[in-house]
Design a protein around this motif. Structure first.
Motif, PDB file in Angstrom:
ATOM      1  N   THR A  20       0.833  -1.194   0.000  1.00  0.00           N
ATOM      2  CA  THR A  20       0.000   0.000   0.000  1.00  0.00           C
ATOM      3  C   THR A  20       0.869   1.246   0.000  1.00  0.00           C
ATOM      4  OG1 THR A  20      -0.113   0.027   2.405  1.00  0.00           O
ATOM      5  CG2 THR A  20      -1.895  -1.095   1.262  1.00  0.00           C
ATOM      6  N   ILE A  21       0.309   2.326  -0.503  1.00  0.00           N
ATOM      7  CA  ILE A  21       0.994   3.613  -0.462  1.00  0.00           C
ATOM      8  C   ILE A  21       0.892   4.129   0.962  1.00  0.00           C
ATOM      9  CG2 ILE A  21       0.965   5.996  -1.293  1.00  0.00           C
ATOM     10  CD1 ILE A  21      -0.141   4.914  -3.942  1.00  0.00           C
ATOM     11  N   THR A  22       2.041   4.337   1.584  1.00  0.00           N
ATOM     12  CA  THR A  22       2.041   4.781   2.982  1.00  0.00           C
ATOM     13  C   THR A  22       2.322   6.267   3.135  1.00  0.00           C
ATOM     14  OG1 THR A  22       4.332   4.024   3.160  1.00  0.00           O
ATOM     15  CG2 THR A  22       2.618   2.530   3.948  1.00  0.00           C
ATOM     16  N   ALA A  23       2.899   6.904   2.118  1.00  0.00           N
ATOM     17  CA  ALA A  23       3.144   8.343   2.178  1.00  0.00           C
ATOM     18  C   ALA A  23       3.370   8.890   0.782  1.00  0.00           C
ATOM     19  CB  ALA A  23       4.360   8.645   3.048  1.00  0.00           C
ATOM     20  N   ILE A  24       2.996  10.140   0.609  1.00  0.00           N
ATOM     21  CA  ILE A  24       3.286  10.899  -0.603  1.00  0.00           C
ATOM     22  C   ILE A  24       3.822  12.236  -0.118  1.00  0.00           C
ATOM     23  CG2 ILE A  24       2.343  11.954  -2.689  1.00  0.00           C
ATOM     24  CD1 ILE A  24       0.138   9.802  -2.620  1.00  0.00           C
ATOM     25  N   GLN A  25       5.127  12.437  -0.286  1.00  0.00           N
ATOM     26  CA  GLN A  25       5.775  13.626   0.256  1.00  0.00           C
ATOM     27  C   GLN A  25       6.346  14.488  -0.861  1.00  0.00           C
ATOM     28  OE1 GLN A  25       8.738  11.763   2.694  1.00  0.00           O
ATOM     29  NE2 GLN A  25       7.420  11.791   4.494  1.00  0.00           N
ATOM     30  N   PRO A  26       6.217  15.809  -0.742  1.00  0.00           N
ATOM     31  CA  PRO A  26       6.812  16.685  -1.754  1.00  0.00           C
ATOM     32  C   PRO A  26       8.334  16.580  -1.731  1.00  0.00           C
ATOM     33  CG  PRO A  26       5.547  17.945  -0.120  1.00  0.00           C
ATOM     34  CD  PRO A  26       5.509  16.518   0.285  1.00  0.00           C
ATOM     35  N   CYS A  44       9.610   5.529  -5.202  1.00  0.00           N
ATOM     36  CA  CYS A  44      10.047   6.269  -6.381  1.00  0.00           C
ATOM     37  C   CYS A  44       9.758   7.751  -6.228  1.00  0.00           C
ATOM     38  CB  CYS A  44       9.358   5.735  -7.635  1.00  0.00           C
ATOM     39  SG  CYS A  44       7.573   5.906  -7.626  1.00  0.00           S
ATOM     40  N   THR A  45      10.322   8.520  -7.135  1.00  0.00           N
ATOM     41  CA  THR A  45      10.041   9.948  -7.247  1.00  0.00           C
ATOM     42  C   THR A  45       9.415  10.170  -8.613  1.00  0.00           C
ATOM     43  OG1 THR A  45      11.924  10.466  -5.839  1.00  0.00           O
ATOM     44  CG2 THR A  45      11.046  12.254  -7.177  1.00  0.00           C
ATOM     45  N   VAL A  46       8.239  10.783  -8.606  1.00  0.00           N
ATOM     46  CA  VAL A  46       7.489  10.971  -9.852  1.00  0.00           C
ATOM     47  C   VAL A  46       6.935  12.395  -9.901  1.00  0.00           C
ATOM     48  CG1 VAL A  46       6.840   8.537 -10.059  1.00  0.00           C
ATOM     49  CG2 VAL A  46       5.350  10.105  -8.824  1.00  0.00           C
ATOM     50  N   PRO A  47       6.586  12.861 -11.106  1.00  0.00           N
ATOM     51  CA  PRO A  47       5.920  14.167 -11.199  1.00  0.00           C
ATOM     52  C   PRO A  47       4.580  14.129 -10.458  1.00  0.00           C
ATOM     53  CG  PRO A  47       6.679  13.454 -13.354  1.00  0.00           C
ATOM     54  CD  PRO A  47       6.860  12.296 -12.423  1.00  0.00           C
ATOM     55  N   ILE A  48       4.215  15.240  -9.874  1.00  0.00           N
ATOM     56  CA  ILE A  48       2.966  15.291  -9.110  1.00  0.00           C
ATOM     57  C   ILE A  48       1.758  15.000  -9.997  1.00  0.00           C
ATOM     58  CG2 ILE A  48       2.555  17.766  -9.317  1.00  0.00           C
ATOM     59  CD1 ILE A  48       1.885  17.491  -6.187  1.00  0.00           C
ATOM     60  N   GLU A  49       1.850  15.291 -11.301  1.00  0.00           N
ATOM     61  CA  GLU A  49       0.744  15.003 -12.221  1.00  0.00           C
ATOM     62  C   GLU A  49       0.437  13.511 -12.272  1.00  0.00           C
ATOM     63  OE1 GLU A  49       3.535  16.800 -13.575  1.00  0.00           O
ATOM     64  OE2 GLU A  49       2.607  18.648 -12.890  1.00  0.00           O
ATOM     65  N   THR A  50       1.458  12.683 -12.128  1.00  0.00           N
ATOM     66  CA  THR A  50       1.257  11.222 -12.146  1.00  0.00           C
ATOM     67  C   THR A  50       0.378  10.799 -10.981  1.00  0.00           C
ATOM     68  OG1 THR A  50       3.403  10.896 -13.193  1.00  0.00           O
ATOM     69  CG2 THR A  50       2.422   8.986 -12.109  1.00  0.00           C
ATOM     70  N   GLU A  53      -3.218  12.174 -11.802  1.00  0.00           N
ATOM     71  CA  GLU A  53      -3.868  11.441 -12.893  1.00  0.00           C
ATOM     72  C   GLU A  53      -4.201  10.009 -12.496  1.00  0.00           C
ATOM     73  OE1 GLU A  53      -1.212  11.763 -16.192  1.00  0.00           O
ATOM     74  OE2 GLU A  53      -1.556  13.921 -16.407  1.00  0.00           O
ATOM     75  N   GLY A  54      -3.325   9.380 -11.721  1.00  0.00           N
ATOM     76  CA  GLY A  54      -3.559   8.012 -11.274  1.00  0.00           C
ATOM     77  C   GLY A  54      -4.474   7.929 -10.069  1.00  0.00           C
ATOM     78  N   LYS A  55      -4.884   9.111  -9.549  1.00  0.00           N
ATOM     79  CA  LYS A  55      -5.745   9.192  -8.362  1.00  0.00           C
ATOM     80  C   LYS A  55      -5.169   8.357  -7.215  1.00  0.00           C
ATOM     81  CE  LYS A  55      -9.726  10.160 -11.173  1.00  0.00           C
ATOM     82  NZ  LYS A  55     -10.927   9.681 -11.787  1.00  0.00           N
ATOM     83  N   LEU A  56      -3.865   8.517  -7.005  1.00  0.00           N
ATOM     84  CA  LEU A  56      -3.175   7.773  -5.958  1.00  0.00           C
ATOM     85  C   LEU A  56      -3.307   8.504  -4.630  1.00  0.00           C
ATOM     86  CD1 LEU A  56       0.045   6.912  -7.978  1.00  0.00           C
ATOM     87  CD2 LEU A  56      -2.026   5.558  -7.725  1.00  0.00           C
ATOM     88  N   THR A  57      -3.663   7.763  -3.611  1.00  0.00           N
ATOM     89  CA  THR A  57      -3.824   8.337  -2.279  1.00  0.00           C
ATOM     90  C   THR A  57      -3.141   7.445  -1.255  1.00  0.00           C
ATOM     91  OG1 THR A  57      -5.891   7.148  -1.931  1.00  0.00           O
ATOM     92  CG2 THR A  57      -6.062   9.380  -2.842  1.00  0.00           C
ATOM     93  N   ILE A  58      -2.882   8.002  -0.104  1.00  0.00           N
ATOM     94  CA  ILE A  58      -2.300   7.218   0.977  1.00  0.00           C
ATOM     95  C   ILE A  58      -3.300   6.136   1.372  1.00  0.00           C
ATOM     96  CG2 ILE A  58      -1.515   7.300   3.372  1.00  0.00           C
ATOM     97  CD1 ILE A  58      -0.570  10.175   2.757  1.00  0.00           C
ATOM     98  N   LEU A  70       3.698   3.856 -11.855  1.00  0.00           N
ATOM     99  CA  LEU A  70       4.752   4.513 -11.089  1.00  0.00           C
ATOM    100  C   LEU A  70       6.133   4.225 -11.674  1.00  0.00           C
ATOM    101  CD1 LEU A  70       3.463   3.963  -7.442  1.00  0.00           C
ATOM    102  CD2 LEU A  70       3.541   6.117  -8.720  1.00  0.00           C
ATOM    103  N   GLY A  71       6.352   3.005 -12.112  1.00  0.00           N
ATOM    104  CA  GLY A  71       7.636   2.638 -12.693  1.00  0.00           C
ATOM    105  C   GLY A  71       7.941   3.407 -13.965  1.00  0.00           C
ATOM    106  N   ARG A  72       6.935   3.511 -14.855  1.00  0.00           N
ATOM    107  CA  ARG A  72       7.125   4.278 -16.093  1.00  0.00           C
ATOM    108  C   ARG A  72       7.397   5.748 -15.792  1.00  0.00           C
ATOM    109  NH1 ARG A  72       2.758   1.331 -17.796  1.00  0.00           N
ATOM    110  NH2 ARG A  72       1.388   3.108 -17.499  1.00  0.00           N
ATOM    111  N   ALA A  73       6.628   6.314 -14.864  1.00  0.00           N
ATOM    112  CA  ALA A  73       6.806   7.728 -14.515  1.00  0.00           C
ATOM    113  C   ALA A  73       8.172   7.970 -13.873  1.00  0.00           C
ATOM    114  CB  ALA A  73       5.692   8.181 -13.576  1.00  0.00           C
ATOM    115  N   ALA A  74       8.610   7.045 -13.033  1.00  0.00           N
ATOM    116  CA  ALA A  74       9.922   7.185 -12.393  1.00  0.00           C
ATOM    117  C   ALA A  74      11.045   7.064 -13.424  1.00  0.00           C
ATOM    118  CB  ALA A  74      10.086   6.132 -11.298  1.00  0.00           C
ATOM    119  N   ASP A  75      10.905   6.152 -14.386  1.00  0.00           N
ATOM    120  CA  ASP A  75      11.901   6.021 -15.455  1.00  0.00           C
ATOM    121  C   ASP A  75      11.989   7.299 -16.285  1.00  0.00           C
ATOM    122  OD1 ASP A  75      12.552   3.437 -14.752  1.00  0.00           O
ATOM    123  OD2 ASP A  75      11.321   2.495 -16.316  1.00  0.00           O
TER     124      ASP A  75
END
Length: 117
Positions: A20-26, A44-50, A53-58, A70-75
C-alpha cells in the motif's frame, strides 16, 4: 558483526501481503515532483501530475497496474534529470543525447519522453 538498529521501526506487513501507499511527500529539491512511499519504504520519485492522474492516495493498494504506472513515470523522470545534468555541461544534438541516455541504461520509451519534455 554488530549491526546498528534501524533508524525507524519497520511497519509490519499486512496479513494479505498487499503493498500500500504509505506516504506521498513533496520533493523539497524539485517542487514539481513527489516521493511515493510504499509499505513504509521510499518507492520512487514521480511528477505530481502522475499522482493526480492516477488518483493515488495514501492507503491505496499498489497492484500491478499502479506499480507499472509509477515505474514508467519514475523512469521518465530519471531520464529527464539525467538529460538536464548532461545539458548543464554542454549542448547536445537530440540524437547524441538520446544515444547517451540509452547507454546510461534508461529505457528507450523513457528517453523519448524526456527528449520531448
Amino acid at each position: 558483526m554488530i549491526r546498528s538498529a534501524p533508524s525507524r521501526p519497520r511497519p509490519r506487513p499486512r496479513p494479505s501481503g498487499t503493498a500500500t501507499i504509505t506516504a506521498i511527500q513533496p520533493d523539497t529539491a524539485r517542487p514539481e515532483t513527489v516521493h511515493v512511499w510504499v509499505s513504509g519504504r521510499r518507492f520512487c520519485t514521480v511528477p505530481i501530475e502522475t499522482v493526480r492522474e492516477g488518483k493515488l492516495t495514501i492507503g491505496a493498494a499498489v497492484d500491478h497496474e499502479v506499480a507499472e504506472l509509477l515505474g514508467r513515470a519514475a523512469d521518465q523522470e530519471a531520464a529527464f534529470r539525467t538529460a538536464l545534468r548532461a545539458l548543464e555541461r554542454r549542448p547536445f544534438a537530440q540524437s547524441d543525447l538520446r544515444r547517451r541516455l540509452v547507454q546510461k541504461g534508461h529505457p528507450p520509451p523513457a528517453v523519448d519522453a524526456a527528449i520531448e519534455r
